[in-house]
Design a protein around this motif. Structure first.
Motif, mmCIF file in Angstrom:
data_model
loop_
_atom_site.group_PDB
_atom_site.id
_atom_site.type_symbol
_atom_site.label_atom_id
_atom_site.label_comp_id
_atom_site.label_asym_id
_atom_site.label_seq_id
_atom_site.Cartn_x
_atom_site.Cartn_y
_atom_site.Cartn_z
ATOM 1 N N UNK A 1 18.573 62.896 -65.197
ATOM 2 C CA UNK A 1 18.163 62.233 -63.960
ATOM 3 C C UNK A 1 18.095 63.203 -62.790
ATOM 4 N N UNK A 2 18.809 64.321 -62.893
ATOM 5 C CA UNK A 2 18.740 65.300 -61.796
ATOM 6 C C UNK A 2 17.346 65.910 -61.685
ATOM 7 N N UNK A 3 16.513 65.750 -62.730
ATOM 8 C CA UNK A 3 15.114 66.171 -62.627
ATOM 9 C C UNK A 3 14.388 65.387 -61.537
ATOM 10 N N UNK A 4 14.935 64.188 -61.238
ATOM 11 C CA UNK A 4 14.331 63.304 -60.230
ATOM 12 C C UNK A 4 15.198 63.257 -58.969
ATOM 13 N N UNK A 5 16.083 64.269 -58.858
ATOM 14 C CA UNK A 5 16.982 64.391 -57.706
ATOM 15 C C UNK A 5 17.915 63.177 -57.579
ATOM 16 N N UNK B 1 22.868 62.353 -66.875
ATOM 17 C CA UNK B 1 22.873 62.772 -65.463
ATOM 18 C C UNK B 1 23.053 64.284 -65.307
ATOM 19 N N UNK B 2 22.568 65.029 -66.304
ATOM 20 C CA UNK B 2 22.479 66.480 -66.153
ATOM 21 C C UNK B 2 23.747 67.261 -66.385
ATOM 22 N N UNK B 3 24.615 66.771 -67.287
ATOM 23 C CA UNK B 3 25.862 67.486 -67.545
ATOM 24 C C UNK B 3 25.626 68.877 -68.120
ATOM 25 N N UNK B 4 24.490 69.085 -68.765
ATOM 26 C CA UNK B 4 24.193 70.408 -69.316
ATOM 27 C C UNK B 4 23.913 71.423 -68.227
ATOM 28 N N UNK B 5 23.566 70.933 -67.055
ATOM 29 C CA UNK B 5 23.110 71.812 -65.977
ATOM 30 C C UNK B 5 24.066 71.725 -64.776
ATOM 31 N N UNK C 1 24.729 68.767 -63.123
ATOM 32 C CA UNK C 1 25.115 67.378 -62.900
ATOM 33 C C UNK C 1 26.464 66.998 -63.464
ATOM 34 N N UNK C 2 26.663 65.687 -63.603
ATOM 35 C CA UNK C 2 27.928 65.111 -64.058
ATOM 36 C C UNK C 2 27.734 64.444 -65.409
ATOM 37 N N UNK C 3 28.832 64.169 -66.080
ATOM 38 C CA UNK C 3 28.807 63.332 -67.271
ATOM 39 C C UNK C 3 29.055 61.903 -66.824
ATOM 40 N N UNK C 4 28.227 60.984 -67.309
ATOM 41 C CA UNK C 4 28.305 59.597 -66.844
ATOM 42 C C UNK C 4 28.555 58.624 -67.980
ATOM 43 N N UNK D 1 31.894 58.576 -63.498
ATOM 44 C CA UNK D 1 31.377 59.928 -63.624
ATOM 45 C C UNK D 1 32.480 60.979 -63.548
ATOM 46 N N UNK D 2 32.240 62.075 -64.247
ATOM 47 C CA UNK D 2 33.105 63.242 -64.127
ATOM 48 C C UNK D 2 32.715 64.016 -62.879
ATOM 49 N N UNK D 3 33.438 65.084 -62.622
ATOM 50 C CA UNK D 3 33.005 66.035 -61.601
ATOM 51 C C UNK D 3 31.756 66.756 -62.101
ATOM 52 N N UNK D 4 31.076 67.458 -61.204
ATOM 53 C CA UNK D 4 29.967 68.302 -61.626
ATOM 54 C C UNK D 4 30.476 69.321 -62.639
ATOM 55 N N UNK D 5 29.708 69.549 -63.686
ATOM 56 C CA UNK D 5 30.164 70.451 -64.745
ATOM 57 C C UNK D 5 30.382 71.889 -64.276
ATOM 58 N N UNK D 6 29.557 72.448 -63.393
ATOM 59 C CA UNK D 6 29.849 73.816 -62.937
ATOM 60 C C UNK D 6 31.200 73.937 -62.244
ATOM 61 N N UNK D 7 31.665 72.856 -61.637
ATOM 62 C CA UNK D 7 32.985 72.886 -61.004
ATOM 63 C C UNK D 7 34.095 72.892 -62.050
ATOM 64 N N UNK D 8 33.836 72.264 -63.195
ATOM 65 C CA UNK D 8 34.829 72.230 -64.269
ATOM 66 C C UNK D 8 34.816 73.509 -65.101
ATOM 67 N N UNK D 9 33.683 74.206 -65.102
ATOM 68 C CA UNK D 9 33.541 75.464 -65.840
ATOM 69 C C UNK D 9 33.018 76.539 -64.882
ATOM 70 N N UNK D 10 33.842 76.945 -63.907
ATOM 71 C CA UNK D 10 33.364 77.825 -62.835
ATOM 72 C C UNK D 10 32.940 79.227 -63.284
#
Length: 243
Positions: free
Chosen positions: A187-191, A206-210, A212-215, A226-235
């Motif tokens: 969905x982050x493809x559509x902002x 919701x873009x957990x691979x990129x 976004x978050x896991x929903x 939802x989880x936190x944004x994945x980059x925040x969990x894997x900095x």
């Protein structure tokens, strides 16, 4: 008893655990995962192991996604699809370092047993990507469409809401099911960073691979978790972000 649908995880074990805690999962709940458990963040093998153990305690349904098909092929015969390798496959292969051959065989069986779709008793369909047959998923000629198709979501997004369901021009694909839950297209493809709803289709990737978050979504109340944004969990990782 509650039923939750959960979006594409892509190796983000930390996000999965965080999401399940937020949903306060109980033993009597049902979890329906729409696929793509691997490829992206560094814990793909660990995600699969976690899900296998989770399914021994809680009723879980695991739909197969396209990334899962690639991983299954690799586990079965060391087939490294070059597209897979470039889109998270390398990270998945790395995550299996230290896993025994017996564990890998257990994971292979887990992938092999995954259905390509699930329909519940209220005619709700759960499928990774979509389908193309106007007669429904059971009549899909090209099974790969179930984990690759994006036209179902594109159609739902562009639907004229004024068209009545009994109209001759209302898409037959949408008539077979009361609701359709999919992943595959972030969905982050559509902002948008939450699950999106169009016609009777819910997109919960919701873009957990990129970025976004896991929903997860309660399919009865439509409450979203939802989880936190994945980059925040894997900095210290990039996931599938090409930056």
């Amino acid at each position: 008893m509650r039923t939750f649908a959960i979006g594409d995880i892509h190796g983000g074990l930390k996000a999965l655990i965080q999401l399940l805690n937020k949903m306060e999962i109980k033993d009597e709940d049902t979890l329906i995962f729409v696929g793509d458990y691997v490829d992206g963040w560094s814990e793909s093998a660990q995600v699969i192991q976690f899900l296998i153990e989770l399914s021994q305690k809680i009723n879980c349904i695991f739909i197969k996604g396209n990334h899962d098909v690639w991983c299954e092929d690799w586990l079965r015969d060391d087939d490294v699809n070059p597209i897979w390798y470039m889109h998270g496959g390398k990270e998945t292969m790395d995550s299996y370092v230290g896993f025994s051959e017996d564990k890998k065989k257990e994971h292979l069986k887990f992938f092999e047993n995954m259905p390509l779709y699930y329909i519940d008793d209220k005619k709700r369909l759960f499928v990774h990507a979509g389908f193309t047959s106007m007669h429904g998923v059971e009549k899909e000629v090209f099974k790969a469409s179930l984990y690759f198709d994006r036209t179902l979501w594109e159609m739902a997004l562009t639907m004229d809401e004024s068209i009545e369901k009994d109209s001759a021009i209302y898409p037959n694909r949408l008539k077979h099911y009361s609701e359709i839950y999919i992943g595959h297209t972030p969905t982050i493809n559509f902002k948008v960073d939450e699950p999106m709803h169009a016609a009777n289709v819910w997109n919960i990737d919701t873009g957990a691979a990129f970025t976004g978050k896991l929903s997860g979504i309660n399919i009865t109340t439509k409450a979203i978790f939802q989880s936190d944004n994945l980059p925040a969990l894997y900095p210290n990782e990039k996931g599938r972000n090409k930056v």
